[in-house]
Design a protein around this motif. Structure first.
Motif, PDB file in Angstrom:
ATOM      1  N   HIS A 233       0.943  -1.039   0.109  1.00  0.00           N
ATOM      2  CA  HIS A 233       0.036  -0.048   0.155  1.00  0.00           C
ATOM      3  C   HIS A 233       0.865   1.233   0.086  1.00  0.00           C
ATOM      4  O   HIS A 233       0.364   2.120  -0.502  1.00  0.00           O
ATOM      5  N   ASN A 234       1.998   1.126   0.541  1.00  0.00           N
ATOM      6  CA  ASN A 234       2.761   2.196   0.945  1.00  0.00           C
ATOM      7  C   ASN A 234       3.929   2.614  -0.091  1.00  0.00           C
ATOM      8  O   ASN A 234       4.630   3.781  -0.290  1.00  0.00           O
ATOM      9  N   LEU A 235       3.963   1.687  -1.139  1.00  0.00           N
ATOM     10  CA  LEU A 235       5.149   1.682  -1.963  1.00  0.00           C
ATOM     11  C   LEU A 235       5.145   2.953  -3.163  1.00  0.00           C
ATOM     12  O   LEU A 235       4.221   3.107  -3.459  1.00  0.00           O
ATOM     13  N   LYS A 236       6.416   3.634  -3.163  1.00  0.00           N
ATOM     14  CA  LYS A 236       6.659   4.577  -4.053  1.00  0.00           C
ATOM     15  C   LYS A 236       7.668   4.196  -5.199  1.00  0.00           C
ATOM     16  O   LYS A 236       7.798   4.603  -6.223  1.00  0.00           O
ATOM     17  N   ILE A 237       8.805   3.385  -4.732  1.00  0.00           N
ATOM     18  CA  ILE A 237       9.930   3.060  -5.621  1.00  0.00           C
ATOM     19  C   ILE A 237      10.402   1.500  -5.402  1.00  0.00           C
ATOM     20  O   ILE A 237      10.377   1.053  -4.093  1.00  0.00           O
ATOM     21  N   VAL A 238      10.547   0.807  -6.551  1.00  0.00           N
ATOM     22  CA  VAL A 238      11.208  -0.514  -6.633  1.00  0.00           C
ATOM     23  C   VAL A 238      12.540  -0.347  -7.177  1.00  0.00           C
ATOM     24  O   VAL A 238      12.649   0.306  -8.523  1.00  0.00           O
ATOM     25  N   VAL A 239      13.753  -0.598  -6.681  1.00  0.00           N
ATOM     26  CA  VAL A 239      14.929  -0.520  -7.446  1.00  0.00           C
ATOM     27  C   VAL A 239      15.471  -1.872  -7.700  1.00  0.00           C
ATOM     28  O   VAL A 239      15.550  -2.708  -6.622  1.00  0.00           O
ATOM     29  N   ARG A 240      15.519  -2.491  -8.752  1.00  0.00           N
ATOM     30  CA  ARG A 240      16.057  -3.684  -9.450  1.00  0.00           C
ATOM     31  C   ARG A 240      17.584  -3.551  -9.268  1.00  0.00           C
ATOM     32  O   ARG A 240      18.133  -3.019 -10.026  1.00  0.00           O
ATOM     33  N   ALA A 241      18.204  -4.029  -8.247  1.00  0.00           N
ATOM     34  CA  ALA A 241      19.914  -4.204  -8.194  1.00  0.00           C
ATOM     35  C   ALA A 241      20.442  -4.950  -9.145  1.00  0.00           C
ATOM     36  O   ALA A 241      20.615  -6.225  -9.096  1.00  0.00           O
ATOM     37  N   GLY A 242      20.355  -4.473 -10.504  1.00  0.00           N
ATOM     38  CA  GLY A 242      20.792  -5.250 -11.576  1.00  0.00           C
ATOM     39  C   GLY A 242      20.186  -4.733 -12.755  1.00  0.00           C
ATOM     40  O   GLY A 242      19.813  -3.547 -12.922  1.00  0.00           O
ATOM     41  N   ALA A 243      20.342  -5.634 -13.984  1.00  0.00           N
ATOM     42  CA  ALA A 243      19.997  -5.075 -15.367  1.00  0.00           C
ATOM     43  C   ALA A 243      18.388  -5.654 -15.629  1.00  0.00           C
ATOM     44  O   ALA A 243      17.607  -4.476 -15.972  1.00  0.00           O
ATOM     45  N   GLY A 244      18.009  -6.586 -15.633  1.00  0.00           N
ATOM     46  CA  GLY A 244      16.633  -7.122 -16.211  1.00  0.00           C
ATOM     47  C   GLY A 244      15.577  -6.843 -15.318  1.00  0.00           C
ATOM     48  O   GLY A 244      15.746  -7.014 -14.297  1.00  0.00           O
ATOM     49  N   VAL A 245      14.590  -6.170 -15.948  1.00  0.00           N
ATOM     50  CA  VAL A 245      13.288  -5.907 -15.034  1.00  0.00           C
ATOM     51  C   VAL A 245      12.298  -6.851 -15.419  1.00  0.00           C
ATOM     52  O   VAL A 245      10.965  -6.320 -15.553  1.00  0.00           O
ATOM     53  N   ASP A 246      12.536  -7.886 -16.324  1.00  0.00           N
ATOM     54  CA  ASP A 246      11.493  -9.065 -16.694  1.00  0.00           C
ATOM     55  C   ASP A 246      10.687  -9.538 -15.484  1.00  0.00           C
ATOM     56  O   ASP A 246       9.571 -10.232 -15.590  1.00  0.00           O
ATOM     57  N   ASN A 247      11.142  -9.287 -14.102  1.00  0.00           N
ATOM     58  CA  ASN A 247      10.591  -9.951 -13.243  1.00  0.00           C
ATOM     59  C   ASN A 247       9.675  -8.789 -12.349  1.00  0.00           C
ATOM     60  O   ASN A 247       9.175  -9.132 -11.466  1.00  0.00           O
ATOM     61  N   VAL A 248       9.556  -7.849 -12.990  1.00  0.00           N
ATOM     62  CA  VAL A 248       8.787  -6.740 -12.632  1.00  0.00           C
ATOM     63  C   VAL A 248       7.543  -6.338 -13.327  1.00  0.00           C
ATOM     64  O   VAL A 248       7.890  -6.250 -14.831  1.00  0.00           O
ATOM     65  N   ASP A 249       6.328  -6.237 -12.941  1.00  0.00           N
ATOM     66  CA  ASP A 249       5.280  -6.011 -13.826  1.00  0.00           C
ATOM     67  C   ASP A 249       5.126  -4.255 -13.863  1.00  0.00           C
ATOM     68  O   ASP A 249       4.502  -3.791 -13.074  1.00  0.00           O
ATOM     69  N   LEU A 250       5.967  -4.078 -15.191  1.00  0.00           N
ATOM     70  CA  LEU A 250       5.948  -2.467 -15.068  1.00  0.00           C
ATOM     71  C   LEU A 250       4.689  -1.943 -15.208  1.00  0.00           C
ATOM     72  O   LEU A 250       4.486  -0.554 -14.866  1.00  0.00           O
ATOM     73  N   GLN A 251       3.800  -2.654 -15.912  1.00  0.00           N
ATOM     74  CA  GLN A 251       2.526  -1.933 -16.212  1.00  0.00           C
ATOM     75  C   GLN A 251       1.757  -1.880 -15.039  1.00  0.00           C
ATOM     76  O   GLN A 251       1.115  -0.579 -14.716  1.00  0.00           O
ATOM     77  N   ALA A 252       1.738  -3.000 -14.310  1.00  0.00           N
ATOM     78  CA  ALA A 252       1.112  -2.600 -12.972  1.00  0.00           C
ATOM     79  C   ALA A 252       1.668  -1.569 -12.040  1.00  0.00           C
ATOM     80  O   ALA A 252       0.932  -0.975 -11.148  1.00  0.00           O
TER      81      ALA A 252
ATOM     82  N   THR B  28      19.641  -0.826 -12.019  1.00  0.00           N
ATOM     83  CA  THR B  28      21.081  -0.058 -11.816  1.00  0.00           C
ATOM     84  C   THR B  28      22.041  -0.658 -13.155  1.00  0.00           C
ATOM     85  O   THR B  28      22.792  -1.398 -12.836  1.00  0.00           O
ATOM     86  N   PRO B  29      21.543  -0.118 -14.119  1.00  0.00           N
ATOM     87  CA  PRO B  29      22.484  -0.486 -15.489  1.00  0.00           C
ATOM     88  C   PRO B  29      24.045  -0.616 -15.157  1.00  0.00           C
ATOM     89  O   PRO B  29      24.564   0.417 -15.005  1.00  0.00           O
ATOM     90  N   GLY B  30      24.391  -1.692 -15.783  1.00  0.00           N
ATOM     91  CA  GLY B  30      25.998  -1.618 -16.089  1.00  0.00           C
ATOM     92  C   GLY B  30      26.732  -2.150 -14.733  1.00  0.00           C
ATOM     93  O   GLY B  30      27.786  -2.713 -14.673  1.00  0.00           O
ATOM     94  N   GLN B  31      25.849  -2.053 -13.270  1.00  0.00           N
ATOM     95  CA  GLN B  31      26.773  -2.332 -12.311  1.00  0.00           C
ATOM     96  C   GLN B  31      27.185  -3.683 -11.981  1.00  0.00           C
ATOM     97  O   GLN B  31      28.252  -3.921 -11.095  1.00  0.00           O
ATOM     98  N   ASN B  32      26.423  -4.817 -12.535  1.00  0.00           N
ATOM     99  CA  ASN B  32      26.789  -5.983 -12.379  1.00  0.00           C
ATOM    100  C   ASN B  32      27.382  -6.711 -13.711  1.00  0.00           C
ATOM    101  O   ASN B  32      27.889  -7.888 -13.718  1.00  0.00           O
ATOM    102  N   SER B  33      27.619  -5.936 -14.481  1.00  0.00           N
ATOM    103  CA  SER B  33      28.019  -6.525 -15.974  1.00  0.00           C
ATOM    104  C   SER B  33      29.435  -7.006 -16.043  1.00  0.00           C
ATOM    105  O   SER B  33      29.132  -8.236 -16.762  1.00  0.00           O
ATOM    106  N   ASN B  34      30.234  -6.608 -15.462  1.00  0.00           N
ATOM    107  CA  ASN B  34      31.718  -7.358 -15.408  1.00  0.00           C
ATOM    108  C   ASN B  34      31.727  -8.892 -14.661  1.00  0.00           C
ATOM    109  O   ASN B  34      32.078  -9.449 -15.404  1.00  0.00           O
ATOM    110  N   ALA B  35      30.857  -8.900 -13.866  1.00  0.00           N
ATOM    111  CA  ALA B  35      30.636 -10.402 -13.189  1.00  0.00           C
ATOM    112  C   ALA B  35      29.997 -11.441 -14.247  1.00  0.00           C
ATOM    113  O   ALA B  35      30.494 -12.357 -14.216  1.00  0.00           O
TER     114      ALA B  35
END
Ligand code: 3PG
Length: 306
Positions: free
Chosen positions: A68-87, A98-105
């Motif tokens: 109910h209180n949610l204002k922001i979700v940050v996916r620590a990583g690249a792919g956001v296919d686990n988040v229903d963006l429309q909803a 957080t694009p690029g932050q885990n790319s080297n690994a």
């Protein structure tokens, strides 16, 4: 504000400490929900929180309804296919990555998997070397470019998929090709680095695989959904030389292992981004993005719009 770090696959402890420090210094309260057994546990926990930091954790309509209180979700990583963006957009919840932050690994794991498969999964039989071999990079974003750089260091010839301008590809050390088919026809290895989207889901299958040269190997550190698993099994039946290594086990992995043995390999759990460095980079970036969003409204990395 109340922030929940919800990670079924936890960050390294040092990353969690860093996240907590950034957010508590900014006046926020931080809790963790790690290694939760069921999605229901996440849903049950989410109600009080204004912000979430997640990895591949699922944020769907049901979870958003409970948040109910949610204002922001940050996916620590690249792919956001686990988040229903429309909803999320319908509820005016900002979603960032957080694009690029885990790319080297991930790029390092791709190189490791390429060598692992070339050396027959480290069994003592005679393997091959990657030097002088051709690597196609399908999806030339942050990870694809790092794989290109590292593969060139190993003496490989690197080709990039045709969705990128030839000048840009050359500037980054790759060689352009004119079509996706040509990329697969040309290359001993193809590394997949595209997001899972309607246009990429099940896009790699029988036709592309059958066009590959003798002994070719697909390396998938993207998403299992981009592979047409039935098409892959059919191609593997017909071609005894093809190989597949993936960081995300296919749904038909047991069947593939049974039929094709060491020609197929999947890590036990997705581990591309599972390094201390990647956890620190992505986790701390997520914390900074949340602190900044609440302090100034900065939404630079927002991936949903309304
Ligand atoms: C990503 O999209 O950033 C990677 O797939 C990493 O996912 P993970 O954080 O669940 O390991």
């Amino acid at each position: 504000m109340k922030v929940l770090i919800a990670t079924q696959k936890p960050f390294a402890a040092v990353a969690v400490e860093g996240i907590k420090k950034i957010l508590t210094d900014a006046g926020h309260q931080v809790d963790t929900l790690e290694k939760y057994a069921e999605q229901a546990d996440f849903i049950k926990a989410v109600a009080p929180y204004d912000a979430l930091i997640i990895r591949s954790d699922k944020v769907d309509t049901e979870l958003l309804e409970a948040a109910h209180n949610l204002k922001i979700v940050v996916r620590a990583g690249a792919g956001v296919d686990n988040v229903d963006l429309q909803a999320a957009s319908e509820r005016k919840v900002v979603v960032m990555n957080t694009p690029g932050q885990n790319s080297n690994a991930v790029a390092e794991l791709v190189i490791a998997m390429m060598i692992f498969m070339s050396r027959n999964q480290f069994n003592p039989s005679t393997g091959t070397e990657v030097m002088g071999k051709k690597l196609g990079i399908h999806g030339f974003g942050n990870i694809g470019r790092l794989v290109c750089e590292k593969a060139k260091g190993l003496g490989m010839q690197v080709f990039a998929d045709p969705h990128y301008t030839p000048e840009k590809v050359r500037a980054l050390g790759g060689e352009p090709v004119s079509s996706t088919e040509e990329l697969y026809k040309n290359c001993d290895f193809v590394a997949l680095h595209m997001p899972a989207k309607p246009e990429t889901i099940k896009s790699i299958g029988y036709e592309l695989l059958m066009g590959m040269p003798k002994g070719a190997c697909i390396i998938n550190a993207a998403r299992k959904e981009v592979i047409d698993e039935e098409g892959l099994a059919k191609a593997f039946e017909e071609r005894q030389d093809l190989k597949y290594a993936t960081d995300i086990a296919p749904d038909n992995y047991e069947l593939l292992k049974e039929k094709f043995g060491n020609r197929v390999f999947a890590t036990p759990k997705k581990m591309g981004a599972q390094t201390a460095e990647a956890n620190i980079n992505a986790g701390l970036a997520a914390a900074r993005q949340i602190a900044d969003f609440f302090a100034t409204g900065n939404n630079k990395f927002q991936v949903n719009k309304w």
